[in-house]
Design an enzyme around this catalytic site. Structure first.
Site, mmCIF file in Angstrom:
data_model
loop_
_atom_site.group_PDB
_atom_site.id
_atom_site.type_symbol
_atom_site.label_atom_id
_atom_site.label_comp_id
_atom_site.label_asym_id
_atom_site.label_seq_id
_atom_site.Cartn_x
_atom_site.Cartn_y
_atom_site.Cartn_z
ATOM 1 N N LYS A 114 0.832 -1.215 0.000
ATOM 2 C CA LYS A 114 0.000 0.000 0.000
ATOM 3 C C LYS A 114 0.862 1.258 0.000
ATOM 4 O O LYS A 114 0.470 2.281 -0.565
ATOM 5 C CB LYS A 114 -0.957 -0.006 1.189
ATOM 6 C CG LYS A 114 -2.108 -0.989 0.988
ATOM 7 C CD LYS A 114 -3.265 -0.709 1.911
ATOM 8 C CE LYS A 114 -4.406 -1.663 1.648
ATOM 9 N NZ LYS A 114 -5.472 -1.587 2.644
ATOM 10 N N LYS A 196 -3.517 -11.018 -6.740
ATOM 11 C CA LYS A 196 -4.767 -11.203 -6.005
ATOM 12 C C LYS A 196 -5.902 -10.384 -6.633
ATOM 13 O O LYS A 196 -5.667 -9.259 -7.065
ATOM 14 C CB LYS A 196 -4.531 -10.742 -4.561
ATOM 15 C CG LYS A 196 -5.673 -10.970 -3.610
ATOM 16 C CD LYS A 196 -5.392 -10.335 -2.256
ATOM 17 C CE LYS A 196 -5.673 -8.852 -2.265
ATOM 18 N NZ LYS A 196 -5.783 -8.221 -0.945
ATOM 19 N N LYS A 199 -10.590 -5.274 -4.991
ATOM 20 C CA LYS A 199 -11.664 -4.341 -5.340
ATOM 21 C C LYS A 199 -11.113 -2.986 -5.768
ATOM 22 O O LYS A 199 -11.830 -2.185 -6.344
ATOM 23 C CB LYS A 199 -12.665 -4.199 -4.183
ATOM 24 C CG LYS A 199 -12.096 -3.829 -2.829
ATOM 25 C CD LYS A 199 -13.160 -3.935 -1.735
ATOM 26 C CE LYS A 199 -12.584 -3.666 -0.355
ATOM 27 N NZ LYS A 199 -12.632 -4.715 0.600
HETATM 28 P P1 TYM Z 1 -10.553 -6.624 3.383
HETATM 29 O O1 TYM Z 1 -11.663 -5.663 3.558
HETATM 30 O O2 TYM Z 1 -9.449 -6.262 2.447
HETATM 31 O O3 TYM Z 1 -11.124 -8.019 2.891
HETATM 32 C C1 TYM Z 1 -12.193 -8.661 3.578
HETATM 33 C C2 TYM Z 1 -11.974 -10.155 3.596
HETATM 34 O O4 TYM Z 1 -11.888 -10.666 2.258
HETATM 35 C C3 TYM Z 1 -10.705 -11.453 2.108
HETATM 36 N N1 TYM Z 1 -10.201 -11.308 0.718
HETATM 37 C C4 TYM Z 1 -10.005 -12.326 -0.116
HETATM 38 N N2 TYM Z 1 -10.174 -13.658 0.021
HETATM 39 C C5 TYM Z 1 -9.897 -14.445 -1.042
HETATM 40 N N3 TYM Z 1 -9.441 -13.971 -2.242
HETATM 41 C C6 TYM Z 1 -9.257 -12.638 -2.432
HETATM 42 N N4 TYM Z 1 -8.839 -12.192 -3.608
HETATM 43 C C7 TYM Z 1 -9.543 -11.752 -1.335
HETATM 44 N N5 TYM Z 1 -9.474 -10.402 -1.172
HETATM 45 C C8 TYM Z 1 -9.878 -10.147 0.100
HETATM 46 C C9 TYM Z 1 -9.731 -10.857 3.128
HETATM 47 O O5 TYM Z 1 -8.712 -11.765 3.465
HETATM 48 C C10 TYM Z 1 -10.649 -10.560 4.286
HETATM 49 O O6 TYM Z 1 -10.868 -11.707 5.075
HETATM 50 N N6 TYM Z 1 -7.923 -5.822 7.538
HETATM 51 C C11 TYM Z 1 -9.044 -6.556 6.997
HETATM 52 C C12 TYM Z 1 -10.351 -6.231 7.680
HETATM 53 C C13 TYM Z 1 -10.311 -6.389 9.157
HETATM 54 C C14 TYM Z 1 -10.351 -7.616 9.870
HETATM 55 C C15 TYM Z 1 -10.321 -7.258 11.248
HETATM 56 C C16 TYM Z 1 -10.425 -8.962 9.486
HETATM 57 C C17 TYM Z 1 -10.260 -5.376 10.063
HETATM 58 N N7 TYM Z 1 -10.261 -5.896 11.332
HETATM 59 C C18 TYM Z 1 -10.348 -8.225 12.258
HETATM 60 C C19 TYM Z 1 -10.454 -9.940 10.498
HETATM 61 C C20 TYM Z 1 -10.411 -9.581 11.855
HETATM 62 C C21 TYM Z 1 -9.172 -6.192 5.522
HETATM 63 O O7 TYM Z 1 -8.701 -5.172 5.081
HETATM 64 O O8 TYM Z 1 -9.946 -7.048 4.803
#
Ligand code: TYM
Length: 334
Positions: A114, A196, A199
């Site tokens: 990032k 990966k 979004k």
């Molecule tokens: P975020 O918002 O980027 O993504 C949400 C969830 O989707 C999963 N993910 C994927 N899984 C499979 N293939 C992909 N291409 C893919 N892209 C995203 C992510 O692994 C995630 O599970 N920091 C976290 C949000 C968060 C969080 C937490 C998660 C904040 N606090 C506490 C667990 C526990 C995030 O940015 O996810």
């Protein structure tokens, strides 16, 4: 009766979710929610680490709340709330910052990625992001955290911080375990299958959004990058086909061997159509249901209010324990 273990996870309202988020996270949330005391959050504070248009952030937050509900999160059974509504998340982050070292944060893969992508805005929040995530998890004495593979490093930091705090101040936090699905834990881009699916990809053909209609889904899969050769099998030298097969299996709940047999001798065109149809069959009804829920903001506000109240009660129990352990004076009221 034995108390259920706590499950916690969160998603950032930083854009319209992709089928990667659905397969890596939401689908597992729905499947696991009844077996645990489940708590799901909209990680709105996390999104501020990258510049946001305030009006768009607000819209995306409602979209995400509606999507959680459309994907089958039951707000009576599970807790669904916005992270910013429970101030204990920010408060515990401060305490955990005092047991976390900058080197642990600067070597995080996501921070490096990032930082490269947002060179003009490498702010302290971007670096501290995993500590806020650790606070999210540890506040609820969480035992299980369903996530996609990209969040594994952050979860490990949460475990390290919990252990370090417990060693220094005495038993306070449960040590959480990650739950990473066996397949589709890392859904790849349709345009560059070595990367990966994300979004925030500038190339709209690289991902399927949960807002895409059937025609768009079919068109994007038709354009998806494939590999040389004509065999439809999963293998390391066929990242494009492997990704499409993974997506197909995840959406149809078929084992890989069955899918490979099904497409044996078939052409790429026919295969891509079948993948598109399988995805649209799931995504289309979710999108319609999400839009139906989204039309009733009052209902969503009510769900989030109730969720925040329930989350707050649980969170403050842990926070009070933490404050006491570190030696802060108890707050006298009245
Ligand atoms: P975020 O918002 O980027 O993504 C949400 C969830 O989707 C999963 N993910 C994927 N899984 C499979 N293939 C992909 N291409 C893919 N892209 C995203 C992510 O692994 C995630 O599970 N920091 C976290 C949000 C968060 C969080 C937490 C998660 C904040 N606090 C506490 C667990 C526990 C995030 O940015 O996810």
């Amino acid at each position: 009766m034995e108390e259920k273990k706590v499950l916690f996870s969160a998603i950032q309202p930083s854009g319209i979710l992709t089928i990667g988020n659905y397969l890596g996270a939401l689908k597992n949330f729905r499947r696991l929610q009844s077996d645990y005391r489940s708590i799901f959050s909209l990680a709105d504070l996390h999104t501020l680490t990258v510049r946001q248009d305030p009006a768009v952030l607000k819209k995306n937050t409602y979209e995400l709340a509606a999507l959680y509900l459309a994907c089958g999160i039951n707000p009576e059974e599970s807790v669904l709330f916005a992270q910013s509504h429970v101030s204990a998340h920010a408060e515990l982050t401060w305490i955990l910052n005092t047991v976390c070292y900058p080197g642990e944060l600067s070597r995080m893969t996501q921070f490096k990625d990032k930082s490269a992508k947002h060179e003009d805005n490498i702010n302290m929040g971007l670096m501290d992001y995993p500590v806020l995530m650790a606070a999210d998890i540890l506040l609820y004495q969480t035992e299980l955290v369903p996530i996609g593979a990209d969040q594994k490093q952050h979860l490990e930091l949460a475990r390290d911080l919990a252990e370090r705090f417990n060693n220094r101040f005495g038993e306070t936090f449960k040590i959480p375990e990650g739950y990473i699905g066996k397949s589709a834990a890392r859904v790849m881009s349709l345009a560059e299958p070595e990367r990966k699916m994300s979004k925030s990809d500038a190339n709209l053909n690289a991902f399927i959004s949960m807002n895409d209609d059937t025609d768009t889904i079919m068109r994007k899969f038709k354009r998806a990058v494939t590999d040389s050769g004509d065999k439809i099998i999963a293998s390391a030298d066929k990242p494009g086909i492997t990704n499409l097969l993974t997506i197909y299996c995840a959406f149809t709940d078929k084992p890989l061997s069955e899918a490979e047999k099904e497409f044996d001798g078939k052409g790429y065109g026919e295969f891509k159509t079948a993948v598109g149809e399988a995805v649209a069959a799931v995504v289309d009804p979710i999108r319609c249901e999400k839009n139906r829920i989204l039309a009733d903001k009052e209902y969503i506000d009510g769900v989030l209010k109730d969720g925040a109240e329930r989350a707050e009660r649980l969170a403050y129990k842990t926070l009070a324990k933490v404050y006491k352990k570190v030696g802060l004076l108890p707050r006298r009221r009245g």
